[in-house]
Design a protein around this motif. Structure first.
Motif, PDB file in Angstrom:
ATOM      1  N   SER A   1     -63.412 -94.511  -9.279  1.00  0.00           N
ATOM      2  CA  SER A   1     -63.531 -93.302 -10.106  1.00  0.00           C
ATOM      3  C   SER A   1     -62.772 -92.134  -9.483  1.00  0.00           C
ATOM      4  O   SER A   1     -62.135 -91.352 -10.195  1.00  0.00           O
TER       5      SER A   1
ATOM      6  N   TYR B   1     -74.173 -96.612 -11.628  1.00  0.00           N
ATOM      7  CA  TYR B   1     -75.117 -97.178 -10.676  1.00  0.00           C
ATOM      8  C   TYR B   1     -76.332 -97.654 -11.464  1.00  0.00           C
ATOM      9  O   TYR B   1     -76.998 -96.855 -12.135  1.00  0.00           O
TER      10      TYR B   1
ATOM     11  N   SER C   1     -67.051 -90.778 -12.287  1.00  0.00           N
ATOM     12  CA  SER C   1     -68.379 -91.306 -11.989  1.00  0.00           C
ATOM     13  C   SER C   1     -68.409 -92.825 -12.021  1.00  0.00           C
ATOM     14  O   SER C   1     -67.905 -93.439 -12.956  1.00  0.00           O
ATOM     15  N   PRO C   2     -69.055 -93.421 -11.042  1.00  0.00           N
ATOM     16  CA  PRO C   2     -69.374 -94.837 -11.159  1.00  0.00           C
ATOM     17  C   PRO C   2     -70.626 -95.000 -12.021  1.00  0.00           C
ATOM     18  O   PRO C   2     -71.289 -94.021 -12.343  1.00  0.00           O
TER      19      PRO C   2
ATOM     20  N   SER D   1     -69.142 -90.229  -7.176  1.00  0.00           N
ATOM     21  CA  SER D   1     -69.246 -91.445  -6.375  1.00  0.00           C
ATOM     22  C   SER D   1     -69.694 -91.138  -4.953  1.00  0.00           C
ATOM     23  O   SER D   1     -69.208 -90.189  -4.325  1.00  0.00           O
TER      24      SER D   1
ATOM     25  N   SER E   1     -62.954 -95.727  -3.735  1.00  0.00           N
ATOM     26  CA  SER E   1     -63.661 -95.359  -4.957  1.00  0.00           C
ATOM     27  C   SER E   1     -62.695 -95.405  -6.139  1.00  0.00           C
ATOM     28  O   SER E   1     -61.716 -94.651  -6.193  1.00  0.00           O
TER      29      SER E   1
END
Length: 193
Positions: free
Chosen positions: A21, A95, A92-93, A13, A19
């Motif tokens: 994640s 995107y 992890s996001p 991230s 955040s």
């Protein structure tokens, strides 16, 4: 949960405060009771593969120049971190329906022939067997496992490609619609794992 394992933590991230994640990754690692944690924050400049890197990578190790060794030094360090880990935890996001560019750059640096996989007459075979991976994902609108999720299946595939077949995905997805329920549900999955 597994006790006394060596963990490689990979955060993708771009956000630090707030955040999801990263928060999920914190919660999972606290449950894992690790012997040691090596943290790799990809938001802090992960380079992309270049022509010089590719040339160095495909030059036989015994024949590499000092410049080529220097070109591969970070990649070699990233591979060594992965090899030394018993458990890999990736936060992890999503995107734009996929993984952040920094995470893709990390993958390009660790997917190395003769280091993390090799070719056989039956095709590529991963060399990092016997490891466990957790992928903690967060998204604003993308539902994990849906037809517009190009991140979770990709990560599962890449990890399997290097030999890590035991992959658990825990997601706080569609947070823009589900709000805090998405994070709470993911934390419940962590507690129950």
């Amino acid at each position: 949960m597994t006790n006394a394992a060596n963990i490689l933590r990979v955060d993708a991230s771009a956000r630090h405060g707030g955040s999801s994640s990263r928060a999920l990754t914190d919660a999972l690692i606290a449950r894992l009771n690790p012997a040691a944690v090596v943290s790799r924050d990809l938001s802090k400049t992960m380079p992309f593969v270049t022509e010089n890197w590719v040339h160095a990578n495909f030059t036989d190790e015994a024949e590499r120049t000092e410049e080529q060794k220097a070109e591969l030094a970070l990649s070699d360090s990233l591979v060594a971190e992965l090899v030394a880990a018993d458990i890999v935890v990736i936060g992890s996001p999503i995107y734009n329906f996929g993984v952040p560019a920094a995470l893709k750059a990390w993958i390009d640096m660790i997917a190395r022939v003769r280091k993390t996989f090799h070719y056989t007459e039956d095709g590529p075979k991963g060399l990092l067997t016997g490891k466990k991976a957790y992928v903690l994902m967060a998204s604003g609108g993308t539902e994990i496992g849906s037809e517009i999720d190009f991140a979770s299946g990709y990560l599962r595939h890449v990890l399997g490609f290097v030999g890590i077949d035991d992959v658990t995905i825990i997601a706080a997805d569609r947070q823009m619609m589900r709000g805090e329920d998405a994070v709470s549900q993911a934390l419940e999955q962590i507690a129950a794992a």
